[in-house]
Design a protein around this motif. Structure first.
Motif, PDB file in Angstrom:
ATOM      1  N   PRO A  58      31.659  30.041  45.117  1.00 49.97           N
ATOM      2  CA  PRO A  58      31.491  29.519  46.485  1.00 49.97           C
ATOM      3  C   PRO A  58      32.369  28.304  46.766  1.00 49.97           C
ATOM      4  O   PRO A  58      32.883  28.145  47.881  1.00 49.97           O
ATOM      5  CB  PRO A  58      30.007  29.154  46.559  1.00 49.97           C
ATOM      6  N   LEU A  59      32.562  27.455  45.765  1.00 53.46           N
ATOM      7  CA  LEU A  59      33.461  26.313  45.956  1.00 53.46           C
ATOM      8  C   LEU A  59      34.897  26.776  46.150  1.00 53.46           C
ATOM      9  O   LEU A  59      35.656  26.184  46.924  1.00 53.46           O
ATOM     10  CB  LEU A  59      33.381  25.357  44.765  1.00 53.46           C
TER      11      LEU A  59
ATOM     12  N   ALA B  26      42.657  28.507  44.910  1.00 53.32           N
ATOM     13  CA  ALA B  26      41.598  27.525  45.092  1.00 53.32           C
ATOM     14  C   ALA B  26      40.906  27.056  43.809  1.00 53.32           C
ATOM     15  O   ALA B  26      40.396  25.952  43.802  1.00 53.32           O
ATOM     16  CB  ALA B  26      40.563  28.066  46.065  1.00 53.32           C
ATOM     17  N   PRO B  27      40.852  27.833  42.692  1.00 49.69           N
ATOM     18  CA  PRO B  27      40.152  27.300  41.523  1.00 49.69           C
ATOM     19  C   PRO B  27      40.709  25.968  41.044  1.00 49.69           C
ATOM     20  O   PRO B  27      39.970  25.133  40.555  1.00 49.69           O
ATOM     21  CB  PRO B  27      40.339  28.371  40.450  1.00 49.69           C
ATOM     22  N   GLY B  28      41.986  25.768  41.192  1.00 49.17           N
ATOM     23  CA  GLY B  28      42.544  24.476  40.812  1.00 49.17           C
ATOM     24  C   GLY B  28      42.154  23.379  41.776  1.00 49.17           C
ATOM     25  O   GLY B  28      42.260  22.200  41.472  1.00 49.17           O
TER      26      GLY B  28
ATOM     27  N   GLY C 101      26.550  28.533  33.714  1.00 47.43           N
ATOM     28  CA  GLY C 101      25.802  28.346  34.951  1.00 47.43           C
ATOM     29  C   GLY C 101      26.666  27.858  36.103  1.00 47.43           C
ATOM     30  O   GLY C 101      26.361  28.094  37.272  1.00 47.43           O
ATOM     31  N   PHE C 102      27.780  27.187  35.780  1.00 41.26           N
ATOM     32  CA  PHE C 102      28.673  26.701  36.825  1.00 41.26           C
ATOM     33  C   PHE C 102      29.401  27.844  37.530  1.00 41.26           C
ATOM     34  O   PHE C 102      29.933  27.648  38.614  1.00 41.26           O
ATOM     35  CB  PHE C 102      29.695  25.707  36.258  1.00 41.26           C
ATOM     36  N   ALA C 103      29.419  29.020  36.929  1.00 40.41           N
ATOM     37  CA  ALA C 103      30.054  30.161  37.585  1.00 40.41           C
ATOM     38  C   ALA C 103      29.336  30.496  38.884  1.00 40.41           C
ATOM     39  O   ALA C 103      29.947  31.032  39.812  1.00 40.41           O
ATOM     40  CB  ALA C 103      30.058  31.364  36.654  1.00 40.41           C
TER      41      ALA C 103
ATOM     42  N   TYR D  49      35.846  29.616  47.579  1.00 40.43           N
ATOM     43  CA  TYR D  49      35.929  30.094  48.963  1.00 40.43           C
ATOM     44  C   TYR D  49      36.003  28.917  49.936  1.00 40.43           C
ATOM     45  O   TYR D  49      36.801  28.917  50.868  1.00 40.43           O
ATOM     46  CB  TYR D  49      34.715  30.965  49.309  1.00 40.43           C
ATOM     47  N   PHE D  50      35.169  27.920  49.707  1.00 41.29           N
ATOM     48  CA  PHE D  50      35.167  26.740  50.574  1.00 41.29           C
ATOM     49  C   PHE D  50      36.525  26.039  50.544  1.00 41.29           C
ATOM     50  O   PHE D  50      37.067  25.650  51.584  1.00 41.29           O
ATOM     51  CB  PHE D  50      34.050  25.775  50.145  1.00 41.29           C
ATOM     52  N   CYS D  51      37.079  25.878  49.350  1.00 44.17           N
ATOM     53  CA  CYS D  51      38.377  25.204  49.216  1.00 44.17           C
ATOM     54  C   CYS D  51      39.492  25.999  49.887  1.00 44.17           C
ATOM     55  O   CYS D  51      40.387  25.419  50.506  1.00 44.17           O
ATOM     56  CB  CYS D  51      38.706  24.961  47.747  1.00 44.17           C
ATOM     57  N   ALA D  52      39.442  27.318  49.767  1.00 42.11           N
ATOM     58  CA  ALA D  52      40.471  28.139  50.413  1.00 42.11           C
ATOM     59  C   ALA D  52      40.375  28.027  51.929  1.00 42.11           C
ATOM     60  O   ALA D  52      41.388  27.902  52.621  1.00 42.11           O
ATOM     61  CB  ALA D  52      40.328  29.589  49.978  1.00 42.11           C
ATOM     62  N   ARG D  53      39.154  28.049  52.455  1.00 48.33           N
ATOM     63  CA  ARG D  53      38.991  27.886  53.903  1.00 48.33           C
ATOM     64  C   ARG D  53      39.433  26.506  54.355  1.00 48.33           C
ATOM     65  O   ARG D  53      40.042  26.353  55.420  1.00 48.33           O
ATOM     66  CB  ARG D  53      37.529  28.130  54.284  1.00 48.33           C
ATOM     67  N   THR D  54      39.129  25.485  53.560  1.00 48.36           N
ATOM     68  CA  THR D  54      39.537  24.124  53.900  1.00 48.36           C
ATOM     69  C   THR D  54      41.054  24.006  53.885  1.00 48.36           C
ATOM     70  O   THR D  54      41.644  23.382  54.779  1.00 48.36           O
ATOM     71  CB  THR D  54      38.912  23.115  52.915  1.00 48.36           C
TER      72      THR D  54
END
Length: 189
Positions: free
Chosen positions: A108-109, A146-148, A101-103, A111-116
């Motif tokens: 989205p996290l 970003a996954p890391g 379910g965390f997938a 993408y958010f981290c990459a933009r940040t």
């Protein structure tokens, strides 16, 4: 990793009981369950909704590994060791620690981290060109740096580490809960 940690902790409990051997045939039942589930591809109770990609399991894979570990401990050591090794055996339930379910929130996290990360690079005066941006965030290749950075894997790892250390050092339940919550927060931050 969980299997190795669980095995070491079970052997530690068994050593504390002077390698007591009081085998019981009841260990055959969980072993039989594990064999049946293993032959069925890890989970005989798989439900397919519309397509195989949208499938979900009624029983977690960790339950099969837990049944196998319980069966071996019951067959080799007996019920006393099985009761004393309840926590190390319960670790086997978390063989796949991040639920599927965390997938739904992981991407989205990312993408958010990459933009940040890109915004932070611009804020400190580094203006990455196209090639550098492709290294940082390359969805065309199916690879993200970003996954890391999104923190979920680190938070889960830190939480389980705190859980195991709380058990080994015999912390109170309150301290174990606080330690796990603190470790998850630290891993995510």
């Amino acid at each position: 990793l969980f299997r190795s940690v669980s095995l070491v902790l079970i052997l530690r409990v068994w050593q504390q009981l002077n390698w007591e051997i009081r085998s019981t045939w009841w260990g055959v039942l969980p072993l039989l369950y594990a064999v049946i589930m293993g032959r069925a591809g890890g989970n005989a109770l798989q439900v397919f909704a519309f397509t195989q990609r949208m499938s979900f399991s009624l029983l977690p894979v960790g339950l099969t590994v837990y049944a196998f570990g319980s069966g071996v401990v019951l067959l080799l050591g007996g019920t006393r060791i099985w009761r004393k090794a309840a926590f190390p055996l319960a670790l086997l339930l978390f063989v796949n620690p991040v639920p599927t379910g965390f997938a739904q929130i992981d991407l989205p996290l990312q993408y958010f981290c990459a933009r940040t990360a890109h915004a932070f690079a611009l804020a400190i005066g580094v203006h990455p060109d196209g090639n550098q941006l492709r290294l940082m965030f390359a969805p065309g290749f199916g690879m993200f740096i970003a996954p890391g950075c999104d923190g979920i894997r680190g938070a889960v790892t830190m939480g389980y580490l705190a859980l195991v250390l709380g058990y080994v050092y015999k912390f109170s339940i309150r301290m174990r809960v606080l330690g796990v919550l603190g470790a998850v927060a630290l891993g995510y931050i």
